[in-house]
Design an enzyme around this catalytic site. Structure first.
Site, mmCIF file in Angstrom:
data_model
loop_
_atom_site.group_PDB
_atom_site.id
_atom_site.type_symbol
_atom_site.label_atom_id
_atom_site.label_comp_id
_atom_site.label_asym_id
_atom_site.label_seq_id
_atom_site.Cartn_x
_atom_site.Cartn_y
_atom_site.Cartn_z
ATOM 1 N N ARG A 23 44.738 62.901 66.110
ATOM 2 C CA ARG A 23 45.029 61.862 65.107
ATOM 3 C C ARG A 23 44.948 60.462 65.691
ATOM 4 O O ARG A 23 44.751 59.500 64.971
ATOM 5 C CB ARG A 23 46.438 62.053 64.538
ATOM 6 C CG ARG A 23 46.652 63.367 63.829
ATOM 7 C CD ARG A 23 48.111 63.602 63.544
ATOM 8 N NE ARG A 23 48.824 63.687 64.835
ATOM 9 C CZ ARG A 23 50.136 63.530 64.976
ATOM 10 N NH1 ARG A 23 50.892 63.271 63.943
ATOM 11 N NH2 ARG A 23 50.684 63.647 66.171
ATOM 12 N N GLU A 28 55.900 54.056 72.901
ATOM 13 C CA GLU A 28 56.962 53.062 72.757
ATOM 14 C C GLU A 28 56.545 51.845 73.563
ATOM 15 O O GLU A 28 56.456 51.914 74.783
ATOM 16 C CB GLU A 28 58.291 53.589 73.300
ATOM 17 C CG GLU A 28 58.925 54.657 72.467
ATOM 18 C CD GLU A 28 60.253 55.136 73.050
ATOM 19 O OE1 GLU A 28 60.543 54.885 74.245
ATOM 20 O OE2 GLU A 28 61.008 55.780 72.303
ATOM 21 N N GLN A 46 62.646 36.724 70.484
ATOM 22 C CA GLN A 46 61.510 36.148 69.762
ATOM 23 C C GLN A 46 60.238 36.902 70.127
ATOM 24 O O GLN A 46 60.035 37.236 71.291
ATOM 25 C CB GLN A 46 61.374 34.668 70.152
ATOM 26 C CG GLN A 46 60.228 33.925 69.503
ATOM 27 C CD GLN A 46 60.249 32.441 69.894
ATOM 28 O OE1 GLN A 46 61.281 31.804 69.905
ATOM 29 N NE2 GLN A 46 59.077 31.912 70.206
ATOM 30 N N ASP A 47 59.399 37.174 69.133
ATOM 31 C CA ASP A 47 58.074 37.745 69.363
ATOM 32 C C ASP A 47 57.033 36.703 68.990
ATOM 33 O O ASP A 47 57.147 36.047 67.951
ATOM 34 C CB ASP A 47 57.832 38.986 68.495
ATOM 35 C CG ASP A 47 58.535 40.228 69.000
ATOM 36 O OD1 ASP A 47 59.129 40.175 70.090
ATOM 37 O OD2 ASP A 47 58.490 41.254 68.308
ATOM 38 N N ASN A 48 56.016 36.553 69.839
ATOM 39 C CA ASN A 48 54.905 35.638 69.583
ATOM 40 C C ASN A 48 53.613 36.433 69.578
ATOM 41 O O ASN A 48 53.478 37.408 70.322
ATOM 42 C CB ASN A 48 54.820 34.556 70.663
ATOM 43 C CG ASN A 48 56.051 33.686 70.699
ATOM 44 O OD1 ASN A 48 56.699 33.460 69.694
ATOM 45 N ND2 ASN A 48 56.381 33.192 71.875
ATOM 46 N N ARG A 58 44.427 30.232 77.804
ATOM 47 C CA ARG A 58 45.714 29.664 77.393
ATOM 48 C C ARG A 58 46.619 29.617 78.618
ATOM 49 O O ARG A 58 46.912 30.626 79.223
ATOM 50 C CB ARG A 58 46.351 30.511 76.297
ATOM 51 C CG ARG A 58 45.536 30.539 75.004
ATOM 52 C CD ARG A 58 46.259 31.362 73.940
ATOM 53 N NE ARG A 58 45.481 31.505 72.744
ATOM 54 C CZ ARG A 58 45.591 30.721 71.668
ATOM 55 N NH1 ARG A 58 46.454 29.730 71.669
ATOM 56 N NH2 ARG A 58 44.842 30.943 70.606
ATOM 57 N N HIS A 61 51.562 27.991 81.308
ATOM 58 C CA HIS A 61 52.714 27.407 80.624
ATOM 59 C C HIS A 61 54.030 27.990 81.147
ATOM 60 O O HIS A 61 54.067 29.132 81.605
ATOM 61 C CB HIS A 61 52.646 27.689 79.124
ATOM 62 C CG HIS A 61 51.380 27.214 78.485
ATOM 63 N ND1 HIS A 61 50.758 27.925 77.482
ATOM 64 C CD2 HIS A 61 50.614 26.112 78.700
ATOM 65 C CE1 HIS A 61 49.673 27.269 77.095
ATOM 66 N NE2 HIS A 61 49.552 26.173 77.828
ATOM 67 N N LYS A 71 59.032 36.945 79.644
ATOM 68 C CA LYS A 71 58.059 37.388 78.647
ATOM 69 C C LYS A 71 57.585 38.796 78.976
ATOM 70 O O LYS A 71 57.387 39.132 80.144
ATOM 71 C CB LYS A 71 56.840 36.464 78.629
ATOM 72 C CG LYS A 71 57.143 35.038 78.230
ATOM 73 C CD LYS A 71 55.905 34.173 78.338
ATOM 74 C CE LYS A 71 56.218 32.733 77.968
ATOM 75 N NZ LYS A 71 55.029 31.871 78.138
ATOM 76 N N TYR A 131 53.683 38.887 72.692
ATOM 77 C CA TYR A 131 54.662 38.898 73.767
ATOM 78 C C TYR A 131 56.058 38.610 73.245
ATOM 79 O O TYR A 131 56.261 37.857 72.324
ATOM 80 C CB TYR A 131 54.277 37.955 74.906
ATOM 81 C CG TYR A 131 54.058 36.508 74.551
ATOM 82 C CD1 TYR A 131 55.059 35.561 74.750
ATOM 83 C CD2 TYR A 131 52.843 36.081 74.041
ATOM 84 C CE1 TYR A 131 54.843 34.225 74.440
ATOM 85 C CE2 TYR A 131 52.620 34.750 73.735
ATOM 86 C CZ TYR A 131 53.630 33.833 73.938
ATOM 87 O OH TYR A 131 53.426 32.513 73.622
ATOM 88 N N GLU A 142 59.181 22.401 77.813
ATOM 89 C CA GLU A 142 57.909 23.002 78.192
ATOM 90 C C GLU A 142 57.268 22.261 79.360
ATOM 91 O O GLU A 142 57.472 21.071 79.560
ATOM 92 C CB GLU A 142 56.948 23.076 76.999
ATOM 93 C CG GLU A 142 56.385 21.761 76.552
ATOM 94 C CD GLU A 142 55.439 21.908 75.357
ATOM 95 O OE1 GLU A 142 55.202 23.030 74.893
ATOM 96 O OE2 GLU A 142 54.934 20.878 74.913
ATOM 97 N N LYS A 168 46.014 20.032 74.893
ATOM 98 C CA LYS A 168 47.229 20.006 75.721
ATOM 99 C C LYS A 168 46.967 20.587 77.113
ATOM 100 O O LYS A 168 47.405 20.035 78.120
ATOM 101 C CB LYS A 168 48.345 20.784 75.014
ATOM 102 C CG LYS A 168 49.662 20.820 75.755
ATOM 103 C CD LYS A 168 50.736 21.486 74.926
ATOM 104 C CE LYS A 168 50.803 22.953 75.214
ATOM 105 N NZ LYS A 168 51.943 23.633 74.584
ATOM 106 N N ASP A 169 46.228 21.696 77.161
ATOM 107 C CA ASP A 169 45.955 22.341 78.453
ATOM 108 C C ASP A 169 44.982 21.541 79.315
ATOM 109 O O ASP A 169 45.005 21.649 80.536
ATOM 110 C CB ASP A 169 45.434 23.758 78.251
ATOM 111 C CG ASP A 169 46.521 24.719 77.776
ATOM 112 O OD1 ASP A 169 47.707 24.319 77.778
ATOM 113 O OD2 ASP A 169 46.192 25.851 77.402
#
Length: 182
Positions: A23, A28, A46-48, A58, A61, A71, A131, A142, A168-169
């Protein structure tokens, strides 16, 4: 869940137990009790999630205290090179980086503790990255480091001139001049 230590203290690769049959598969992705039983006691708040095209880079940071973040990074679709840089000044691996291929195929995750800068580059046509964070984002806390800092010498799996970066980066400082408070 199997936790694989890396050469950088507290930076851990998480390999979930995957159950496959005709299937598909099940695993998990996160189990607080199982991680806690292996010495990783973290409460995520928090989940992003991000979606990126091939060549997107990216990072790097981080969030300074008191908003520093642990994270747990995983790839829902696609393939990335995930990178963490140790910013803890009292660490024997201060300034060292760790890279790993994370993909929807290998289902590995990287647990990046507070005190690290984090970033990733997209190798596949697109990638969806999710994450978990143990602290909330705070703009004033930041910080970042240029992805192509020569002292870090990170292999992002692509030519640096081809990297797709945010405005920004593009203006992040060097490792030597970053405002890390770790």
């Amino acid at each position: 869940m199997i936790l694989e230590k890396t050469e950088i203290q507290d930076l851990v690769v998480v390999q979930p137990a995957v159950f496959e049959d005709e299937r598909g598969y099940f695993f998990e992705a996160y189990n607080k009790e199982k991680l806690s039983n292996q010495g990783v006691a973290i409460t995520f708040v928090q989940d992003n999630q991000s979606f990126s095209k091939k060549g997107t880079l990216r990072g790097l940071h981080y969030q300074n205290p008191p908003y520093a973040q642990t994270k747990l990074i995983r790839v829902l679709d696609g393939e990335i090179i995930d990178v963490a840089v140790d910013l803890r000044k009292d660490s024997p691996t201060y300034g060292k980086s760790f890279s790993i291929l994370l993909s929807s195929e290998n289902k590995k995750q990287l647990l990046v503790p507070q005190g690290f800068a984090h970033g990733f580059s997209v190798l596949s046509a697109t990638a969806t990255v999710m994450y978990k964070c143990d602290n909330y984002y705070n703009k004033e806390s930041e910080g970042g480091i240029r992805f192509d800092d020569p002292t870090l010498n990170i292999d992002w799996g692509m030519d640096a001139k081809d990297a797709i970066l945010s405005d920004k980066d593009l203006i992040l400082p060097s490792f030597e001049n970053c405002n890390s408070q770790f």
